[in-house]
Design a protein around this motif. Sequence first.
Motif, short mmCIF file in Angstrom:
data_model
loop_
_atom_site.label_atom_id
_atom_site.label_comp_id
_atom_site.label_asym_id
_atom_site.label_seq_id
_atom_site.Cartn_x
_atom_site.Cartn_y
_atom_site.Cartn_z
N ASP A 78 29.98 51.10 32.84
CA ASP A 78 30.83 50.30 33.73
C ASP A 78 32.18 50.02 33.06
OD1 ASP A 78 32.04 48.55 35.40
OD2 ASP A 78 30.48 46.99 35.28
N ALA A 80 34.39 48.05 33.78
CA ALA A 80 34.73 46.62 33.77
C ALA A 80 34.32 45.96 32.46
CB ALA A 80 34.07 45.92 34.95
N GLU A 189 45.69 46.34 34.68
CA GLU A 189 44.29 45.94 34.46
C GLU A 189 43.44 47.15 34.07
OE1 GLU A 189 43.63 44.00 38.24
OE2 GLU A 189 45.44 42.87 37.70
N ARG A 190 43.71 48.26 34.73
CA ARG A 190 42.98 49.49 34.39
C ARG A 190 43.26 49.89 32.94
NH1 ARG A 190 40.57 53.53 37.08
NH2 ARG A 190 40.88 52.35 38.99
N ARG A 193 41.53 47.94 30.18
CA ARG A 193 40.10 48.20 29.96
C ARG A 193 39.86 49.41 29.06
NH1 ARG A 193 37.83 47.84 36.15
NH2 ARG A 193 37.85 45.57 36.37
#
Length: 416
Positions: A78, A80, A189-190, A193
């Motif tokens: 994931d 996230a 945000e991407r 990560r």
Amino acid sequence: MTAVQQDRKLPAGEPDGFHRMWRELAPVGRDSGSGGYRRYAWTGADADCRAWFREQAEARGLAYEVDRNGNQWAWLGDPAAGDAVVTGSHLDSVPDGGAFDGPLGVVSALAAVDELRARGHAPQRPLGIVNFGDEEGARFGLACVGSRLTAGVLDPARARELRDGDGVTLALAMERAGYDPDALGPDPERLARIGAFVELHIEQGRALAGTPHPVGVASAIWPHGRWRFDFHGEANHAGTTRLADRRDPMLTYAASVLTAREQAELAGALATFAKISVEPNGVNAIPSLVRGWLDSRAADEDTLAALVSAVEKAAVARGHADGVEVAVTRESFTPVVDFDHGLRDRLARGLGGAPVLPTGAGHDAGILSGAVPTAMLYVRNPTGVSHSPAESAEEDDCVAGVHALADALEGLTCGS
Ligand SMILES: [Zn+2]
């Protein structure tokens, strides 16, 4: 590639996976006349490549997504959770490009994930594969559009208004391909990560040829730019104007081409007048204007600036003698990219002291390096030819690239 095995169907993850994928992708967007690839952003050939990527992701049970800028992602774990390790490259091509520039990185990424699974390796960090959109800029004239938008270094309004040779905007082309151009924009945000990005790429030179190393590691991308030289003279009759009476900008231009070559050799750099336009462009007329675009690249920005300045000074001086006015405009400039030293050294050590090489070519990895620790692996190119149907790599070297990438990804996701 010289894979000669029969086209038997193998599930993803088989040792033959690289060759099978290579065979599947090989005919997509290839021009039967030139033998080169014409996989331009948001065309039918591009759509076929993208459909293929999606199939590959889904066949492996990877979570597939397209981001706001049309880049495709496939995830193991994931994203996230953060601190992800990402690899990949691009599937689009320059006009009549080779098979390897871009696709080698995407196919090797998928094959490396297969290899990690075959080794029984369970990544302790999310592991992603990316296919960046419109890397070559063949259709709209600007390279790395997908990664530039994501990194926030390209204004989405400007991107939407880019036009192809037929006057079609990028926005319209995306819309026709089924994507929403209004969604374009930065994706911090991407990027936040992602803890590391490794792009495998065909080498675009011959530094590895003749060495025992099939795979090298990138050190830096040279700063590069494009300068437009306008040589203003006077149009006149080629058959009646005495040589002494001419103001011929072609002479000044020609001298400048030679100067650029001399200065590049002196500086250990690169300088190329690769595009010109001539007015009025008649066979029996002395030109009124010659425009030449200088592409120049060097190991550091001071060297590059000195080189271009020397070419400009010589052009102006020669222009005085020819009765020609010279104006120079910088149209684009990309600063030096110094890849993450820790990551670079780690990859080079893992490859038993592989050569660490600079390059003059731009890449998505260069764009991302401003926001994410980034590294590149190069697979040996025996002729050094790139952006041509003659681009090549030995099959064994491609396989070595997959192993090197799998080792790098295993090391980065083993939790230590
Ligand atoms: Zn490329």
